[in-house]
Motif scaffolding. Sequence first.
Motif, short mmCIF file in Angstrom:
data_model
loop_
_atom_site.label_atom_id
_atom_site.label_comp_id
_atom_site.label_asym_id
_atom_site.label_seq_id
_atom_site.Cartn_x
_atom_site.Cartn_y
_atom_site.Cartn_z
N UNK A 189 0.83 -1.21 0.00
CA UNK A 189 0.00 0.00 0.00
C UNK A 189 0.87 1.25 0.00
N UNK A 190 1.92 1.25 0.78
CA UNK A 190 2.81 2.40 0.83
C UNK A 190 3.44 2.64 -0.54
N UNK A 191 3.86 1.57 -1.20
CA UNK A 191 4.46 1.71 -2.53
C UNK A 191 3.43 2.19 -3.55
N UNK A 192 2.20 1.70 -3.45
CA UNK A 192 1.15 2.13 -4.36
C UNK A 192 0.85 3.62 -4.18
N UNK A 193 0.73 4.06 -2.93
CA UNK A 193 0.45 5.47 -2.67
C UNK A 193 1.59 6.35 -3.18
N UNK A 194 2.82 5.93 -2.94
CA UNK A 194 3.97 6.71 -3.41
C UNK A 194 4.00 6.78 -4.93
N UNK A 195 3.66 5.67 -5.57
CA UNK A 195 3.62 5.65 -7.03
C UNK A 195 2.60 6.65 -7.55
N UNK A 196 1.42 6.68 -6.95
CA UNK A 196 0.38 7.61 -7.38
C UNK A 196 0.80 9.06 -7.14
N UNK A 197 1.43 9.30 -6.00
CA UNK A 197 1.85 10.66 -5.67
C UNK A 197 2.89 11.19 -6.64
N UNK A 198 3.68 10.30 -7.23
CA UNK A 198 4.74 10.71 -8.15
C UNK A 198 4.26 10.88 -9.59
#
Length: 203
Positions: free
Chosen positions: A111-120
């Motif tokens: 989830x943390x990686x998914x959120x970071x991906x979206x934020x970038x």
Amino acid sequence: LPILARGLDELDPDVALLQELVDPRQLDAIVTRGARASAPVRGALAERCVYDRRAAVVVKEERRPRFEEHTLGPSNRNAVVASFDAADGVRAAAISAHFDVFSPERRADQADALAALAEDRGEAVVVAGGDFNLDPVWAAGTANLRDVATFMRLTRSFADAGREAGATLIGLWRVDHLLVRGARRWLARVSPPSLPFYGNRLM
């Protein structure tokens, strides 16, 4: 696959986020079926994912899709991202993900990686969806604080577009999710079991 194909025929989505594909030939069959339709599609599978049930994205060719594959943390579960033309010339992105079914810690990393991906992402609208193998209400009721925190992490980056749509697994749990970043309005519904959500009029 026939149930999924029927669902895609009925909904005729511009973008479909798929999970639990076990063979690239399944995606090939969906794309080939789309090629025979009035609106051909292109698709991509998480080919480098070490898990045997993979995520994929299918997009109508007229939306000019481009595909990427990204690893979600150290577990080597991979997500597929499609960027595509949305309304009024705006470029949007859609991310298909499938989180670990057994480990709350691995789900948290993913989830943390998914959120970071979206934020970038640079697109005006980013949609993420898939089988996250967690129900935030169930997690809260069973004191699974790790999954509660995981879902809170996601909702810091996304709006929970599927919150009002209801359960997606045997009428009891909401383990499949549709998340939206950058859109002001949306519609999310639970449809047949093979296609738990569809979003319409994301703006």
